[in-house]
Design a protein around this motif. Structure first.
Motif, PDB file in Angstrom:
ATOM      1  N   ARG A   1     -21.818 -74.749 -33.629  1.00 50.29           N
ATOM      2  CA  ARG A   1     -22.601 -74.269 -34.772  1.00 50.29           C
ATOM      3  C   ARG A   1     -23.559 -73.130 -34.395  1.00 50.29           C
ATOM      4  O   ARG A   1     -24.258 -72.596 -35.257  1.00 50.29           O
ATOM      5  N   ILE A   2     -23.604 -72.778 -33.107  1.00 54.58           N
ATOM      6  CA  ILE A   2     -24.497 -71.710 -32.645  1.00 54.58           C
ATOM      7  C   ILE A   2     -24.171 -70.392 -33.334  1.00 54.58           C
ATOM      8  O   ILE A   2     -25.058 -69.614 -33.701  1.00 54.58           O
ATOM      9  N   GLU A   3     -22.899 -70.148 -33.552  1.00 51.86           N
ATOM     10  CA  GLU A   3     -22.463 -68.888 -34.158  1.00 51.86           C
ATOM     11  C   GLU A   3     -23.101 -68.676 -35.530  1.00 51.86           C
ATOM     12  O   GLU A   3     -23.406 -67.554 -35.921  1.00 51.86           O
TER      13      GLU A   3
ATOM     14  N   GLY B   1     -21.052 -70.260 -25.334  1.00 48.78           N
ATOM     15  CA  GLY B   1     -20.547 -68.947 -24.952  1.00 48.78           C
ATOM     16  C   GLY B   1     -19.112 -68.739 -25.381  1.00 48.78           C
ATOM     17  O   GLY B   1     -18.710 -67.620 -25.743  1.00 48.78           O
ATOM     18  N   ALA B   2     -18.316 -69.815 -25.356  1.00 49.98           N
ATOM     19  CA  ALA B   2     -16.917 -69.693 -25.770  1.00 49.98           C
ATOM     20  C   ALA B   2     -16.792 -69.479 -27.276  1.00 49.98           C
ATOM     21  O   ALA B   2     -15.901 -68.778 -27.747  1.00 49.98           O
TER      22      ALA B   2
ATOM     23  N   ALA C   1     -26.407 -65.747 -25.252  1.00 57.25           N
ATOM     24  CA  ALA C   1     -26.912 -65.573 -23.883  1.00 57.25           C
ATOM     25  C   ALA C   1     -27.967 -66.637 -23.630  1.00 57.25           C
ATOM     26  O   ALA C   1     -28.922 -66.772 -24.403  1.00 57.25           O
ATOM     27  N   PHE C   2     -27.783 -67.398 -22.578  1.00 55.73           N
ATOM     28  CA  PHE C   2     -28.748 -68.439 -22.210  1.00 55.73           C
ATOM     29  C   PHE C   2     -29.853 -67.796 -21.383  1.00 55.73           C
ATOM     30  O   PHE C   2     -29.589 -67.150 -20.371  1.00 55.73           O
ATOM     31  N   SER C   3     -31.100 -67.948 -21.823  1.00 59.16           N
ATOM     32  CA  SER C   3     -32.213 -67.275 -21.159  1.00 59.16           C
ATOM     33  C   SER C   3     -33.447 -68.156 -21.213  1.00 59.16           C
ATOM     34  O   SER C   3     -33.457 -69.219 -21.856  1.00 59.16           O
ATOM     35  N   ASP C   4     -34.514 -67.697 -20.560  1.00 61.58           N
ATOM     36  CA  ASP C   4     -35.773 -68.445 -20.574  1.00 61.58           C
ATOM     37  C   ASP C   4     -36.318 -68.590 -21.990  1.00 61.58           C
ATOM     38  O   ASP C   4     -37.003 -69.565 -22.309  1.00 61.58           O
ATOM     39  N   SER C   5     -35.993 -67.630 -22.866  1.00 60.81           N
ATOM     40  CA  SER C   5     -36.543 -67.663 -24.229  1.00 60.81           C
ATOM     41  C   SER C   5     -35.945 -68.789 -25.073  1.00 60.81           C
ATOM     42  O   SER C   5     -36.593 -69.285 -25.992  1.00 60.81           O
ATOM     43  N   ASN C   6     -34.698 -69.200 -24.797  1.00 68.20           N
ATOM     44  CA  ASN C   6     -34.105 -70.280 -25.592  1.00 68.20           C
ATOM     45  C   ASN C   6     -33.845 -71.538 -24.772  1.00 68.20           C
ATOM     46  O   ASN C   6     -33.260 -72.501 -25.263  1.00 68.20           O
TER      47      ASN C   6
ATOM     48  N   GLN D   1     -25.234 -77.387 -18.851  1.00 68.36           N
ATOM     49  CA  GLN D   1     -24.059 -76.622 -18.423  1.00 68.36           C
ATOM     50  C   GLN D   1     -22.976 -76.659 -19.504  1.00 68.36           C
ATOM     51  O   GLN D   1     -22.399 -75.623 -19.871  1.00 68.36           O
ATOM     52  N   LEU D   2     -22.690 -77.863 -20.008  1.00 68.24           N
ATOM     53  CA  LEU D   2     -21.627 -78.000 -21.006  1.00 68.24           C
ATOM     54  C   LEU D   2     -21.984 -77.243 -22.287  1.00 68.24           C
ATOM     55  O   LEU D   2     -21.162 -76.502 -22.842  1.00 68.24           O
ATOM     56  N   PHE D   3     -23.207 -77.435 -22.764  1.00 67.67           N
ATOM     57  CA  PHE D   3     -23.609 -76.772 -24.005  1.00 67.67           C
ATOM     58  C   PHE D   3     -23.510 -75.257 -23.869  1.00 67.67           C
ATOM     59  O   PHE D   3     -22.988 -74.574 -24.760  1.00 67.67           O
ATOM     60  N   VAL D   4     -24.014 -74.720 -22.756  1.00 70.04           N
ATOM     61  CA  VAL D   4     -24.012 -73.271 -22.548  1.00 70.04           C
ATOM     62  C   VAL D   4     -22.587 -72.744 -22.452  1.00 70.04           C
ATOM     63  O   VAL D   4     -22.252 -71.702 -23.024  1.00 70.04           O
TER      64      VAL D   4
END
Length: 929
Positions: free
Chosen positions: A333-335, A297-298, A304-309, A290-293
Motif C-alpha cells: 500500500r506504500i505506492e 521497494g519492489a 527510499a528507506f531513510s532516516d526521515s521515514n 528488512q522485509l518491509f523495505v
C-alpha cells in the motif's frame, strides 16, 4: 595454478564485505580486514555452502587439513572470525551456531558474475530473517522423520517449507500436498494417493499408499494441516511405522501431536522497540524492517528507506507484530499512501491490508481472510473465550481470564484447557509471569484487533469491559497494599505493565456507555502507579477528565480524593502558573476534607497544601500547615513520621536549622513500612532520600562542608538505587547546589548531568528546570556561559520559575541575584536563602561603584551576618563576614576588620570549609598592624 575464470576467482559479496579467494583477502567498505589464515578458510567454507549447516567435522577438515585438533580450536577460530566481522555497524550476525551440528552462514551472498547455487536457492525462496531456521529445519529432517512448522496465520510457515524444499538434496523426490481445501478427515488418504498418482483399486486407499511408500525415499510436505490435526496425527504415525525412508514436513497452526514429532514454532520477525531511536541503516538489522523495505521497494520503485521515514517504518513493523504476511500487505500500500499514510491508517488495518499477490492463496490475500481461516475452525467455546480475552491489552493470567470470560448457562467450562488449546493453535502466545502470577498469555496486536471487532459484535463487550475494569481496580488496591512491603523495583516489576490495562479501563469508564463511578475509583486507586512511573502529565489529563464527567454523580469523598490527586500531579509536573492552581485545588480539598470529617483525608489535604506552599516559597505558611498536621494526627506511627518529615522541611526552609536534626533523625529511624506508608499517603517521594538530602543541605549551612559533601554522595547513591524519578530529581537538585556552594565544580557537573538524564527519563519538567538553573550557575563559574542580564532574564521568564527557584538562584552566583530575590530577602520571605542573597547583593552594589554604594553594601553584609547568626547558618555567616572584612580593609578600617576576623578565627574548629579558613587567615595577615 588457479584458473582466473573459475568460480574460485570470483568474489563473495555480503553486507559491506568483499571476500576474494584468489587473493585470500577480505575487505569492508574498500578497506582490508585483518583475518588470519584459519579464520579465512573457515569463512570461505561457510560462504561456499551459504544457507547450509556445515558440520563441525567438515570445518575441521577444511581449516586443519593435515592435523587432528579438538573442537575447541574451531570455537576459538569462529570467535576471531565474528570479531573481525563486527566492523559491520548494522550489528548483523552472519554466522549462526546450530548446537550439536555445526555452523551456518545466514547472510545474503552474491557474486559479481552470478550467484552461487546455495545463495541462489536461498534468495529465490524470498526468505528474510529465516536463514538460520531454514538450516536448522533441514538439519532436523536429516535426523528426524517428522518435523512440524507451527505458528499463527501469515507467519510464513508455507514460505519456510518451500525454502527448505528448494535447498533439499536435488536427488530427493518431494511431494507437496496442500490440505487447505479439505474439510473432511475421510478425504485425507484419497488426497495423498492422488498426489502420488496411484490407482485406487479397492475401498482402502490408505493400504495402497502405504504399500507404495514402503520402499520409497521421499519427502512429503503436508501444508495447512490445522483443520485436520486430529485425523492427521494417527495417519502420519501409520505412514512412519510402515515405511523406512519417508520424511514428513508439516505446516500447521497447531502441532499434530504425533509420535517423534519435532515442532518448530515460528516467531514473528524481529522489530525495533518503541524506545529505540535508530538510524535507517541500524534499523535494517531487524528482519521485519528488512522485509518491509524489500517489498516496498519492489512495489514502488520511488520508495527510499531513510532516516526521515525510519521511525514510521519501525512503528508499522511493531504494530503488525512482525508478521510477514501483514508486512507484505502493508508494503503493497506504500505506492498509494506513502509510509506515513500507511502508519496512520493502521487503526483500520483490516480495511487497509487487502491487496495481496494475485498468485497467493485466497486466505493469504487479505489480513482478515487469514484470521477468518483460523477463527472459523474453532469450536464455539474457544471462539467465545478468544474474543473475551481480547479485552486485555497486554499479558494476562488464568485468573484474569477467569474474571472476564463469558460462560454458558451451565457454568461448565474448562478454562485452563481452552486457553492451552488456543495456545497450541498459535492464537495465543505464552510467557512466564512474575512472582505469584504464574503462566501468562498474550494476543498479538493484530489478532487482538480482529477479536475485539468480534467482541463488539457479540453483544458481550459491555460485560467484558466492566469485568476488566473491576479487575483493574482490584489489582490497584492490592498494589497499594504491596507498596508498603515490596522494594520499589519489585513493586514495579509486578505492577508497571498494568498501566496499559488501566488506560483502557479508564477510556471505557469515561466513554458514552461506561461507568463513571468505576472510572473515578480507578483514577484514584491508580495514583501510586502514575507517580512511581513518573507519568504525571498523563495522569493529570485523566484526573481532569474524571472531575469533568463525574461532577454530578460523585460522592463527596471521591471528589475530595480526585481533587487531592490533581493537586499533587499539578505540583510535580507543572510550572508556577499551575502552582497557583495548586493552591486553589488544595484549599478546595481541605474544605471538602473538613466537611467529611475524616481524619485521614484532612491529613492528606494538609500534606498537599504544605508541599504546595513550600514549592511556591511561602515557607511561613508551609510551617503553619505542618503544625496543623501535627495537631490533626492523634496516633504514633506513619502519621508521626509524616509530621516529622513536614516539620524538618519547614524548619529548614524557614532557616531554623537548629530545629531540623531531631525531626530528620526521627524519620530516618522509622521502620521502612512507616516511611513507605508516608509515600503511600500521596507525597510521592522517598522519605529517606528526602531526609538525607535535607541533612546534607543543613550540614553545609551550619558550616560542616566536608560532612555535607559526603552526605550528598551517599544521598545520590541511595536515590539512584531507589530509582524513583521525583526522589532522584529532588536529591540531585539539592546536592548540585551544595557542590556549587562548596566550589566543587566537578561534583556539580556530575550531579547536574545526572539531573538532566533523570528529568528526561521521567518526564519531570520541574527537575528539568532545576537542571537549567544549576547548569547556568555552573556555566557562569567556568566561563561557558557569557555574562549579561539576558541570562537571568531568560530563567525568570521561564514558566517553570517560581519563588523557590528565585531564592535558590540568588545563592548560587551573584549574577543570578534578581530584584525579586532581594525584595524577598529584605522582607523576610526568602527563608534559609536570605543571608547569602543579602551578601551577594552587597557584592553587586560594590561592583557598581555608585555613590553611597559602600555604605549600602556594608549594611547588606551586616544584615546578612545578623540573619545567618539567627539561623545558626555558620557557612553563610563566615562568607558574609569575609565580604564585610574585605570592605573594611579597603576602607582602611583595619581594627574593625581584625576584630571581625579574630572572632572567626576563634571559631576555627567549627568552620569546616578549608577554603574559607584559608581566606580568613589571608585577610588577617593583610590587616595593617
Amino acid at each position: 595454478m588457479s584458473d582466473p575464470n573459475s568460480s574460485s576467482a570470483d568474489s563473495y559479496l555480503f553486507g559491506p564485505f568483499c571476500l576474494t579467494p584468489v587473493h585470500r583477502s577480505l575487505a569492508a567498505h574498500g578497506n582490508r580486514v585483518a583475518l588470519n589464515d584459519r579464520s579465512f578458510d573457515a569463512l570461505l567454507c561457510l560462504l561456499e555452502r551459504a544457507g547450509e549447516v556445515v558440520p563441525v567435522k567438515d570445518l575441521l577438515a577444511r581449516v586443519w587439513p593435515n592435523a587432528s585438533v579438538d573442537e575447541s580450536n574451531l570455537r576459538v577460530c569462529m570467535s576471531a572470525l565474528r570479531k573481525a566481522l563486527r566492523v559491520d555497524t548494522t550489528g548483523a550476525d552472519y554466522i549462526q551456531n546450530v548446537v550439536g551440528r555445526g555452523y551456518c552462514f545466514v547472510g545474503r551472498v552474491a557474486h559479481p558474475r552470478g550467484r552461487s547455487a546455495s545463495a541462489d536457492r536461498q534468495h529465490s525462496a524470498g526468505m528474510v530473517g529465516r536463514a538460520s531456521l531454514v538450516a536448522l529445519v533441514r538439519a532436523d529432517l536429516q535426523e528426524r522423520r517428522l518435523v512440524s512448522l507451527v505458528g499463527p496465520g501469515g507467519i510464513g510457515k508455507t514460505t519456510l517449507a518451500r525454502a527448505v524444499v528448494q535447498m533439499a538434496d536435488p536427488g530427493l523426490p518431494v511431494h507437496f500436498v496442500d490440505l487447505a481445501s479439505l474439510d473432511a478427515p475421510s478425504l485425507l488418504p484419497s488426497a495423498l494417493v492422488a498426489e502420488f498418482r496411484l490407482p485406487i483399486l479397492h475401498a482402502n486407499p490408505m493400504a495402497a499408499l502405504l504399500a507404495h511408500l514402503r520402499t520409497q525415499k521421499v519427502l512429503i510436505v503436508l501444508d495447512s494441516c490445522e483443520r485436520l490435526t486430529e485425523a492427521l496425527g494417527p495417519l502420519v504415525e501409520k505412514i512412519l511405522h510402515a515405511t523406512f525412508e519417508v520424511r514428513i514436513l508439516a505446516t500447521s497452526r497447531e502441532p499434530l501431536r504425533a509420535e517423534v514429532e519435532r515442532v518448530h514454532r515460528l516467531p514473528p520477525l524481529e522489530v525495533p522497540s518503541a524506545e529505540s531511536k535508530l538510524t535507517s541503516s541500524a534499523m535494517l538489522s531487524y528482519s521485519a524492517v528488512q522485509l518491509f523495505v524489500e517489498r516496498a521497494g519492489a512495489v514502488d520503485g520511488s520508495f527510499a528507506f531513510s532516516d526521515s521515514n525510519a521511525a514510521s517504518v519501525g512503528a508499522i513493523c511493531r504494530r503488525l507484530d512482525g508478521i510477514p504476511l501483514a508486512l507484505e500487505l502493508a508494503a503493497a500500500r506504500i505506492e498509494h499512501f506513502g509510509v506515513a499514510g500507511v502508519e496512520a491508517r493502521l487503526t483500520d488495518r483490516f480495511g487497509l491490508l487487502t491487496r495481496g499477490k494475485r498468485t497467493a492463496l485466497r486466505r493469504h490475500q487479505t489480513l482478515r481472510a487469514t484470521l477468518d481461516w483460523s477463527y472459523e475452525t474453532l469450536p464455539p467455546e474457544e471462539q467465545k473465550l478468544l474474543i473475551a480475552v481480547a479485552i486485555f491489552n497486554g499479558r494476562f493470567t488464568l485468573d484474569d481470564a477467569s474474571a472476564i470470560s463469558v460462560r454458558d448457562a451451565s457454568g461448565c467450562f474448562d478454562l485452563h484447557g481452552t486457553l492451552e488449546r488456543l495456545l497450541e493453535k498459535s492464537l495465543l502466545s505464552a510467557g512466564s509471569g512474575s512472582g505469584s502470577a504464574g503462566s501468562t498469555y498474550l494476543l498479538l496486536d493484530t489478532t487482538r484487533a480482529y477479536c475485539r471487532e468480534k467482541l463488539q459484535l457479540s453483544g458481550n463487550y459491555a460485560e467484558c469491559a466492566r469485568s476488566h475494569a473491576a479487575l483493574c481496580r482490584a489489582c490497584l488496591e492490592q498494589a497499594r497494599v504491596d507498596l508498603g512491603s515490596l522494594s520499589r523495583s519489585d513493586w514495579l516489576n509486578r505492577y508497571a505493565a498494568a498501566i496499559v490495562e488501566i488506560r483502557a479501563a479508564l477510556e471505557w469508564a469515561f466513554g458514552g456507555n461506561g461507568d463513571v463511578e468505576m472510572g473515578a475509583g480507578i483514577t484514584i486507586a491508580s495514583a501510586p502507579l502514575w507517580h512511581q512511573l513518573a507519568m504525571l502529565a498523563e495522569y493529570r489529563t485523566w484526573l481532569a477528565r474524571a472531575l469533568d464527567v463525574t461532577d454530578a454523580v460523585l460522592q463527596a469523598r471521591q471528589a475530595l480524593q480526585l481533587t487531592l490527586e490533581l493537586g499533587h500531579a499539578l505540583m510535580h509536573s507543572g510550572g508556577i502558573l499551575q502552582h497557583r492552581d495548586c493552591a486553589a485545588v488544595f484549599e478546595t480539598a481541605l474544605e471538602l476534607a473538613e466537611q467529611t470529617g475524616d481524619r485521614a483525608d484532612i491529613l492528606r489535604a494538609l500534606w498537599g497544601a504544605f508541599v504546595d506552599r513550600m514549592y511556591c516559597g511561602d515557607y511561613r505558611r508551609g510551617l503553619q500547615f505542618a503544625e496543623r498536621y501535627g495537631e490533626s494526627h492523634s496516633v504514633a506511627g506513619p502519621s508521626e513520621v509524616a509530621h516529622s518529615c513536614l516539620m524538618a522541611l519547614a524548619f529548614h526552609y524557614n532557616g531554623e536549622h537548629a530545629q531540623v536534626g531531631a525531626h530528620v533523625d526521627r524519620v530516618l529511624a522509622a521502620r521502612v513500612s512507616e516511611r513507605r506508608s508516608v509515600l503511600h499517603s500521596n507525597f510521592q517521594i522517598d522519605q529517606r532520600v528526602l531526609m538525607l538530602a535535607l541533612r546534607a543541605r543543613t550540614e553545609w549551612m551550619q558550616g560542616n562542608s566536608v560532612a555535607a559533601l559526603h552526605l550528598a554522595d551517599a544521598c545520590i547513591e541511595e536515590a539512584l538505587e531507589v530509582g524513583h524519578g521525583i526522589s532522584t530529581g529532588y536529591a540531585l537538585a539539592v546536592t548540585a547546589s551544595i557542590a556549587l556552594w562548596a566550589g566543587d565544580l566537578r561534583a556539580a557537573r556530575r550531579y547536574i548531568d545526572l539531573l538532566g538524564e533523570t528529568a528526561r527519563a521521567s518526564s519531570l519538567p520541574n527537575s528539568g528546570f532545576w537542571r537549567l538553573c544549576l547548569d547556568t550557575a555552573l556555566g557562569l563559574r567556568t566561563g561557558d556561559v557569557a555574562e549579561g542580564p539576558e541570562v537571568l532574564g531568560a530563567l525568570l521568564a521561564n514558566p517553570m520559575c517560581g519563588p523557590l527557584h528565585i531564592d535558590v538562584l540568588g545563592t548560587l552566583d551573584r549574577r543570578l541575584v534578581s530584584p525579586l530575590a532581594i525584595a524577598r530577602a529584605e522582607n523576610g520571605f526568602a527563608g534559609a536563602s536570605t543571608p547569602e542573597i543579602l551578601r551577594l547583593h552587597g557584592e553587586n552594589i560594590l561592583l557598581r561603584a555608585s555613590p553611597g554604594g559602600m555604605a549600602d553594601a556594608e549594611a547588606s553584609f551586616r544584615l546578612a551576618i545578623a540573619c545567618a547568626r539567627t539561623q545558626t547558618a555558620l557557612a553563610w555567616e563566615v562568607r558574609a563576614s569575609l565580604s564585610l572584612a574585605r570592605l573594611l580593609i579597603a576602607q582602611r578600617r583595619g581594627a574593625e576588620a581584625g576584630e571581625l576576623l579574630g572572632q572567626l578565627c576563634g571559631r576555627g574548629d567549627a568552620i569546616g570549609d578549608n577554603t574559607d579558613l584559608a581566606e580568613i587567615h589571608r585577610l588577617m595577615n593583610s590587616v595593617p598592624s
